[in-house]
Motif scaffolding. Structure first.
Motif, PDB file in Angstrom:
ATOM      1  N   ARG A   1      15.600   8.083   3.708  1.00  0.00           N
ATOM      2  CA  ARG A   1      14.661   7.562   2.704  1.00  0.00           C
ATOM      3  C   ARG A   1      15.464   6.616   1.833  1.00  0.00           C
ATOM      4  O   ARG A   1      16.520   6.992   1.331  1.00  0.00           O
ATOM      5  CB  ARG A   1      14.101   8.701   1.846  1.00  0.00           C
ATOM      6  CG  ARG A   1      13.188   9.643   2.645  1.00  0.00           C
ATOM      7  CD  ARG A   1      13.479  11.084   2.346  1.00  0.00           C
ATOM      8  NE  ARG A   1      13.140  11.950   3.469  1.00  0.00           N
ATOM      9  CZ  ARG A   1      12.009  12.631   3.584  1.00  0.00           C
ATOM     10  NH1 ARG A   1      11.100  12.555   2.670  1.00  0.00           N
ATOM     11  NH2 ARG A   1      11.793  13.391   4.623  1.00  0.00           N
ATOM     12  N   CYS A   2      14.948   5.391   1.644  1.00  0.00           N
ATOM     13  CA  CYS A   2      15.773   4.401   0.953  1.00  0.00           C
ATOM     14  C   CYS A   2      15.737   4.593  -0.556  1.00  0.00           C
ATOM     15  O   CYS A   2      16.655   4.207  -1.262  1.00  0.00           O
ATOM     16  CB  CYS A   2      15.326   2.991   1.330  1.00  0.00           C
ATOM     17  SG  CYS A   2      13.742   2.539   0.605  1.00  0.00           S
ATOM     18  N   GLY A   3      14.642   5.194  -1.065  1.00  0.00           N
ATOM     19  CA  GLY A   3      14.534   5.373  -2.512  1.00  0.00           C
ATOM     20  C   GLY A   3      14.117   4.104  -3.239  1.00  0.00           C
ATOM     21  O   GLY A   3      13.906   4.125  -4.449  1.00  0.00           O
ATOM     22  N   GLN A   4      13.989   2.981  -2.515  1.00  0.00           N
ATOM     23  CA  GLN A   4      13.727   1.678  -3.143  1.00  0.00           C
ATOM     24  C   GLN A   4      12.366   1.101  -2.763  1.00  0.00           C
ATOM     25  O   GLN A   4      11.772   0.368  -3.538  1.00  0.00           O
ATOM     26  CB  GLN A   4      14.786   0.653  -2.689  1.00  0.00           C
ATOM     27  CG  GLN A   4      16.213   1.109  -2.806  1.00  0.00           C
ATOM     28  CD  GLN A   4      16.675   1.160  -4.240  1.00  0.00           C
ATOM     29  OE1 GLN A   4      16.172   0.431  -5.086  1.00  0.00           O
ATOM     30  NE2 GLN A   4      17.611   2.049  -4.527  1.00  0.00           N
ATOM     31  N   CYS A   5      11.896   1.403  -1.550  1.00  0.00           N
ATOM     32  CA  CYS A   5      10.674   0.746  -1.066  1.00  0.00           C
ATOM     33  C   CYS A   5       9.470   1.282  -1.840  1.00  0.00           C
ATOM     34  O   CYS A   5       9.555   2.263  -2.576  1.00  0.00           O
ATOM     35  CB  CYS A   5      10.505   0.957   0.436  1.00  0.00           C
ATOM     36  SG  CYS A   5      10.003   2.628   0.901  1.00  0.00           S
TER      37      CYS A   5
ATOM     38  N   CYS B   1       8.631   5.057  -1.202  1.00  0.00           N
ATOM     39  CA  CYS B   1       9.574   5.964  -1.866  1.00  0.00           C
ATOM     40  C   CYS B   1       9.306   6.023  -3.363  1.00  0.00           C
ATOM     41  O   CYS B   1       9.316   7.085  -3.976  1.00  0.00           O
ATOM     42  CB  CYS B   1      11.010   5.515  -1.629  1.00  0.00           C
ATOM     43  SG  CYS B   1      11.628   5.977  -0.001  1.00  0.00           S
TER      44      CYS B   1
ATOM     45  N   CYS C   1       8.683   6.235   4.065  1.00  0.00           N
ATOM     46  CA  CYS C   1       9.682   5.202   3.742  1.00  0.00           C
ATOM     47  C   CYS C   1       9.688   4.110   4.812  1.00  0.00           C
ATOM     48  O   CYS C   1       9.684   4.385   6.009  1.00  0.00           O
ATOM     49  CB  CYS C   1      11.074   5.821   3.633  1.00  0.00           C
ATOM     50  SG  CYS C   1      12.371   4.584   3.395  1.00  0.00           S
ATOM     51  N   ALA C   2       9.708   2.869   4.350  1.00  0.00           N
ATOM     52  CA  ALA C   2       9.668   1.724   5.261  1.00  0.00           C
ATOM     53  C   ALA C   2      10.894   1.688   6.166  1.00  0.00           C
ATOM     54  O   ALA C   2      10.885   1.041   7.204  1.00  0.00           O
ATOM     55  CB  ALA C   2       9.578   0.438   4.447  1.00  0.00           C
ATOM     56  N   TYR C   3      11.950   2.379   5.753  1.00  0.00           N
ATOM     57  CA  TYR C   3      13.206   2.305   6.513  1.00  0.00           C
ATOM     58  C   TYR C   3      13.527   3.635   7.175  1.00  0.00           C
ATOM     59  O   TYR C   3      14.669   3.974   7.424  1.00  0.00           O
ATOM     60  CB  TYR C   3      14.344   1.860   5.583  1.00  0.00           C
ATOM     61  CG  TYR C   3      13.991   0.574   4.923  1.00  0.00           C
ATOM     62  CD1 TYR C   3      14.078  -0.624   5.625  1.00  0.00           C
ATOM     63  CD2 TYR C   3      13.488   0.556   3.623  1.00  0.00           C
ATOM     64  CE1 TYR C   3      13.688  -1.813   5.045  1.00  0.00           C
ATOM     65  CE2 TYR C   3      13.095  -0.634   3.034  1.00  0.00           C
ATOM     66  CZ  TYR C   3      13.201  -1.813   3.752  1.00  0.00           C
ATOM     67  OH  TYR C   3      12.810  -2.981   3.181  1.00  0.00           O
TER      68      TYR C   3
HETATM   69 ZN   LIG Z   1      11.926   3.940   1.210  1.00  0.00          ZN
END
Ligand SMILES: [Zn+2]
Ligand SMILES: [Zn+2]
Length: 344
Positions: A89-93, A96, A104-106
């Motif tokens: 999970r990127c935490g940024q998209c 998230c 998550c997009a990533y």
């Molecule tokens: Zn994400």
């Protein structure tokens, strides 16, 4: 760094490979894996239903922390028992940031050079960012900690359905996921009815305090549903098996204002035919659910710790990793709820 990983190389064949994985020692938490469960994706690839070889599966892990990154994350210590999630999970998209980190997009990690595809939890060691590591109390057995991932998936669906004490609930399908639904829902104080064509699934589900009712077809019997629900219909219905047929039964048996959760994966080509006006007038909600967010994981840990004995009904079998072939064969037996490989 070299790890021992279990890799499916062709239908009905699993081998132990020595794999060289990049470990970012300065930024990742090192976890010595104790147990890893064999879930549906591993079983599908092993059976040959999803021929993506070689495949390095495993996403239901428990272990202990053996190394911490330079910037030591709060609350994690070497020796802690943990549940590990392998979903990135990127935490940024956007997903998230909205708390929908299961979208998550990533999410799908890029293919790692020289290492087979798959989550790679069937190994003696894994290195992951700290946010993928969840501490559990040291007294929680590794076989309970390895249930955190599937329990979190089930907890998410139950949460999305807003199921509460006193609700009359139907669970369609009494396999491992149906059984987990029944454990969590009866623990919540719901009155749970199981529907499954296979009567062999009824006994274990009944031992959770649920009622075993009958086949999926019987959901479409208005007299029976009336009798079970005092003429109201089911407040929540969880579809864990039988695809579109189960969902049609769920709609037929739904109360006004009911929530129907589509838990299982269904072939993309299968279409649902439903009277839109029926949903409209009766305010019935069809709810999708997939995987789990970090919040669902924390909820799952709380439930497992507080109600550990309620999970004893699950038939969990441990196999040493050196007997992986036998373990995978047994995982195909529907009477066993979870086969776990032991890397200790
Ligand atoms: Zn994400
Ligand atoms: Zn799983």
């Amino acid at each position: 760094m070299e790890v021992r990983g279990l890799v499916i190389t062709c239908p009905r064949k699993v081998e132990e490979w020595t794999l060289s994985v990049p470990l970012a020692v300065s930024s990742e938490v090192g976890v010595r894996i104790e147990l890893c469960g064999l879930c549906t994706p591993e079983q599908r690839v092993y059976r040959g239903a999803k021929p993506t070889y070689p495949y390095w599966g495993g996403h239901e892990l428990s272990g202990t922390i053996v190394s911490l990154p330079d910037d030591v994350p709060d609350g994690l210590r070497v020796g802690d028992r943990v549940a590990v999630l392998l979903m990135r999970r990127c935490g940024q998209c956007r997903a998230c940031r909205l708390g929908l980190d299961n979208h998550c997009a990533y999410l799908n990690p890029k293919a790692r050079g020289g290492v087979p595809q798959g989550p790679g939890g069937l190994a003696n060691f894994v290195g992951v960012p700290a946010y993928q590591v969840f501490s559990v109390p040291s007294f929680l057995a590794p076989e309970r900690a390895a249930l955190v991932e599937p329990v979190a998936c089930v907890a998410r669906g139950i949460n999305r359905a807003r199921a509460k004490a006193g609700d009359t609930v139907a669970v369609i399908g009494g396999g491992t996921m149906g059984l987990l639904h029944s454990i969590l829902l009866t623990t919540k104080g719901c009155d749970v009815y199981l529907f499954d064509d296979d009567v062999a699934t009824h006994g274990p589900v009944m031992s959770t305090g649920a009622h075993a009712t009958g086949s999926v077809h019987s959901l479409s019997d208005p007299k029976l549903v009336e009798k079970l629900t005092d003429g109201w219909g089911f407040d929540c219905i969880f579809c864990t098996r039988f695809g579109v047929r189960g969902i049609q039964g769920a709609i037929a048996a739904a109360s006004r204002g009911a929530r129907i959760v589509l838990y299982q994966s269904i072939p993309t080509s299968d279409l649902l035919s439903v009277g839109a006006n029926f949903l409209h007038y009766r305010e019935i909600e069809l709810i999708g659910t997939i995987a789990q967010s970090a919040d669902d994981v924390r909820n799952a840990i709380r439930t497992i710790v507080e109600h550990a004995a309620r999970f004893d009904v699950l038939q969990v079998n441990l196999w040493p990793s050196s007997n992986a072939q036998e373990a995978f064969e047994q995982a195909l037996d529907p009477r066993v709820n979870r086969v776990m490989l032991d890397f200790r």
